[in-house]
Design an enzyme around this catalytic site. Structure first.
Site, PDB file in Angstrom:
ATOM      1  N   ALA A  64       0.817  -1.222   0.000  1.00  5.28           N
ATOM      2  CA  ALA A  64       0.000   0.000   0.000  1.00  5.28           C
ATOM      3  C   ALA A  64       0.849   1.269   0.000  1.00  5.28           C
ATOM      4  CB  ALA A  64      -0.929  -0.029   1.206  1.00  5.28           C
ATOM      5  N   ALA A  65       1.706   1.405   0.997  1.00  7.30           N
ATOM      6  CA  ALA A  65       2.479   2.637   1.111  1.00  7.30           C
ATOM      7  C   ALA A  65       3.528   2.726   0.007  1.00  7.30           C
ATOM      8  CB  ALA A  65       3.147   2.706   2.480  1.00  7.30           C
ATOM      9  N   ARG A  86       4.509  10.209 -11.010  1.00  3.87           N
ATOM     10  CA  ARG A  86       3.508  11.128 -11.539  1.00  3.87           C
ATOM     11  C   ARG A  86       3.997  12.565 -11.405  1.00  3.87           C
ATOM     12  NH1 ARG A  86      -1.063   9.419  -8.554  1.00  3.87           N
ATOM     13  NH2 ARG A  86      -0.784   7.442  -9.607  1.00  3.87           N
ATOM     14  N   SER A 135       1.057  -4.456  -4.367  1.00  3.36           N
ATOM     15  CA  SER A 135      -0.172  -3.696  -4.497  1.00  3.36           C
ATOM     16  C   SER A 135      -1.443  -4.545  -4.371  1.00  3.36           C
ATOM     17  CB  SER A 135      -0.142  -3.010  -5.874  1.00  3.36           C
ATOM     18  OG  SER A 135      -1.084  -2.003  -5.956  1.00  3.36           O
ATOM     19  N   CYS A 139      -6.481  -6.204   3.398  1.00  2.85           N
ATOM     20  CA  CYS A 139      -7.712  -6.045   4.191  1.00  2.85           C
ATOM     21  C   CYS A 139      -8.823  -6.946   3.663  1.00  2.85           C
ATOM     22  CB  CYS A 139      -8.193  -4.605   4.142  1.00  2.85           C
ATOM     23  SG  CYS A 139      -6.867  -3.405   4.270  1.00  2.85           S
ATOM     24  N   ASP A 187       2.695   1.162   7.598  1.00  5.19           N
ATOM     25  CA  ASP A 187       2.735   0.449   8.879  1.00  5.19           C
ATOM     26  C   ASP A 187       4.088   0.501   9.581  1.00  5.19           C
ATOM     27  OD1 ASP A 187       0.128  -0.242   8.408  1.00  5.19           O
ATOM     28  OD2 ASP A 187       0.454  -2.412   8.400  1.00  5.19           O
ATOM     29  N   ASN A 240      -1.893   4.299   2.594  1.00  8.09           N
ATOM     30  CA  ASN A 240      -2.080   4.874   1.260  1.00  8.09           C
ATOM     31  C   ASN A 240      -1.833   6.385   1.260  1.00  8.09           C
ATOM     32  OD1 ASN A 240      -3.123   2.945  -0.947  1.00  8.09           O
ATOM     33  ND2 ASN A 240      -4.075   2.231   0.931  1.00  8.09           N
TER      34      ASN A 240
END
Ligand SMILES: Cc1cc2nc3c(=O)[nH]c(=O)nc-3n(C[C@H](O)[C@H](O)[C@H](O)COP(=O)(O)OP(=O)(O)OC[C@H]3O[C@@H](n4cnc5c(N)ncnc54)[C@H](O)[C@@H]3O)c2cc1C
Length: 457
Positions: free
Chosen positions: A14-15, A25, A42, A46, A288, A310
């Site tokens: 996630a991170a 980007r 990715s 959860c 985390d 995120n």
């Protein structure tokens, strides 16, 4: 100073993927390398319990971005099965082992993002954790092994740990036809949650024939002749089991950060400022593995959740390429589902509020989810916590069916805005018979709690 152009991200969930994608980007010319020790990136961890519940669904449904897309569409230099073993801050390099080739690689960076996540706790001194049929649930491979293990021979399961993942797994394994016992070392399941919410969860578990052994400490696991788990031994007795899920908590994965001399916070996670920068100017951390600023406690806290990972990842990714984004912080919003019951919280419970120096008052109310006379309404239980003297709203727990958990979102907004109980009483919340009463359960709770506020000064 020239802007960083060589970015390395450690961790690809996630991170890490949020950071890497955001960096590219913002600065398409930057070379962004992601090093992930596992084989997947990715994915939504959860969703694992709910996926495991459904034998027809492929666990890979949880993968949001494939490695191919990360490379081809996002332009990332993604290296799977690369274990980072050291961060050399003096030389500006990470050292990684390519676990397939067995070779060591050194990758230079101008900016580094640590997104190493957390690892499941292996309870110390417990024999039998390596028996077949004993599972941890942290990454996609853990989920895959657990799901594959759920065949017709498996009839009885023990879930060790009565936190939210333990509750989700008790539900999932029961739905898969197993008899389930939850073993919790603390005197009650869901440590940290209020007794009113816990009582509701308890009745839901009882209604679905889940046994709970609270106040029972795991001692060891015994196997059968084939090396598969057969018995869970606790200090309160033994339970037959052919599948065991150990969900006794997680710890931040900080070994690289620690060895590199980065500052750790009081919680043991990596200290970061609100731009996600660590104590070293070329290193950011997110998710985390890192702390987050708690907007009610007004200090760093470690509440490891996908929502925070995120957001922090995106901010770290923007800032590692020269941005100045800032993470406003968390209020501790979380939720889970156990059978038909939705359970959510935000902010502080009574004990945590007292520990933080507030003088907490609280109230618990039950109100129907829909207007009187409208079919299908179910009870929603709301516990609100506030400070006795200022009326500052400090937290809430909501339990119910029928979309009850989403009622925590206005509370999260109120907490982030430092609203008082009086402010909450005046919130212009939606009313139409299919989804609320004219007095929403939150407003009823605020009205109740306002009677206990003793304004001083
Ligand atoms: C069963 C389950 C249910 C959950 N439910 C919810 C929920 O309902 N809501 C919610 O908000 N959150 C939930 N979470 C928590 C959420 O999944 C995590 O907060 C989120 O995954 C954190 O993302 P992360 O990128 O920080 O860390 P991680 O997902 O832990 O990813 C870190 C990655 O870094 C890699 N890594 C670590 N060290 C190294 C190294 N030295 N070299 C290379 N790679 C390395 C690891 O292999 C890992 O892939 C749940 C978690 C689980 C396990």
């Amino acid at each position: 100073m020239t802007s960083p152009t060589r970015i390395v991200v450690v961790g690809g969930v996630a991170a890490g993927m949020s950071a890497a994608s955001q960096a590219r980007r913002r600065r398409p010319e930057a070379a962004v390398t992601v090093l992930e020790r596992g084989s997947s990136i990715s994915y939504g961890a959860c969703g694992m319990p709910y996926n495991i519940e459904d034998p027809q669904r492929d666990l890979d449904d949880l993968i949001v971005l494939t490695p191919e897309k990360a490379r081809d569409e996002r332009g990332l230099d993604l290296r799977l099965r690369h274990l980072v073993t050291a961060v050399d801050l003096d030389r500006g390099e990470v050292v990684a082992v390519d676990e397939d080739g067995g070779t060591e690689v050194r990758i230079p960076f101008d900016g580094l993002v640590l997104a190493t996540g957390a690892r499941a706790v292996r309870p110390p001194g417990i024999d039998g954790l390596d028996l077949a049929g004993v599972h941890f649930l942290r990454d996609l491979e853990d989920g895959r092994h657990l799901k594959q293990d759920l065949d017709d021979r498996v009839r009885r399961a023990v879930v060790v740990g009565g936190g939210y993942i333990g509750m989700e797994m008790a539900h999932v394994l029961t739905s898969r036809g197993l008899g389930v016992t939850v073993v919790e070392r603390e005197p009650e399941i869901l440590p940290g949650w209020g007794p009113e919410a816990v009582a509701e969860v308890r009745s839901e578990l009882t209604a679905h024939e889940v046994e709970v052994m609270a106040g029972s400490a795991l001692q060891y696991l015994k196997g059968d002749a084939d090396g598969r788990v057969a018995t869970v031994v606790t200090d309160a007795g033994s339970i037959e089991a052919d599948l065991v899920v150990i969900a006794v908590g997680i710890r931040p994965e900080v070994s690289l950060a620690k060895a590199a001399g980065l500052r750790l916070g009081e919680s043991g996670a990596i200290w970061v400022d609100q731009q996600q920068q660590t104590s070293h100017p070329a290193v950011w951390a997110a998710g985390d593995c890192a702390e987050a600023f708690h907007r009610i406690l007004r200090k760093p806290a470690w509440i490891p959740l996908g929502t925070t990972a995120n957001k922090q990842g995106r901010i770290a990714g923007a800032n590692v390429v020269g941005g100045r984004s800032r993470f406003a912080g968390i209020v501790g919003t979380a939720g889970f589902m156990v059978f038909d019951l939705e359970v959510a919280r935000s902010g502080l419970g009574v004990a945590a509020a007292a520990e933080a120096g507030f003088e907490p008052i609280s109230t618990t109310i039950r109100q129907r989810s829909r207007a009187h006379g409208y079919p299908g309404g179910t009870p929603v239980q709301v516990t609100l916590v506030a400070d006795r003297h200022t009326g500052l709203l400090l937290g809430a727990e909501i339990v119910g069916k029928d979309g009850a958990a989403l009622r925590i979102n206005p509370v999260a907004t109120a907490l982030a805005s430092h609203l008082t109980v009086a402010d909450l009483q005046q919130l212009d919340m939606v009313y139409a018979p299919p989804f609320a009463s004219v007095w929403d359960p939150l407003l009823v709770a605020a009205n109740q709690l306002s009677k206990k506020v003793e304004r001083t000064g």
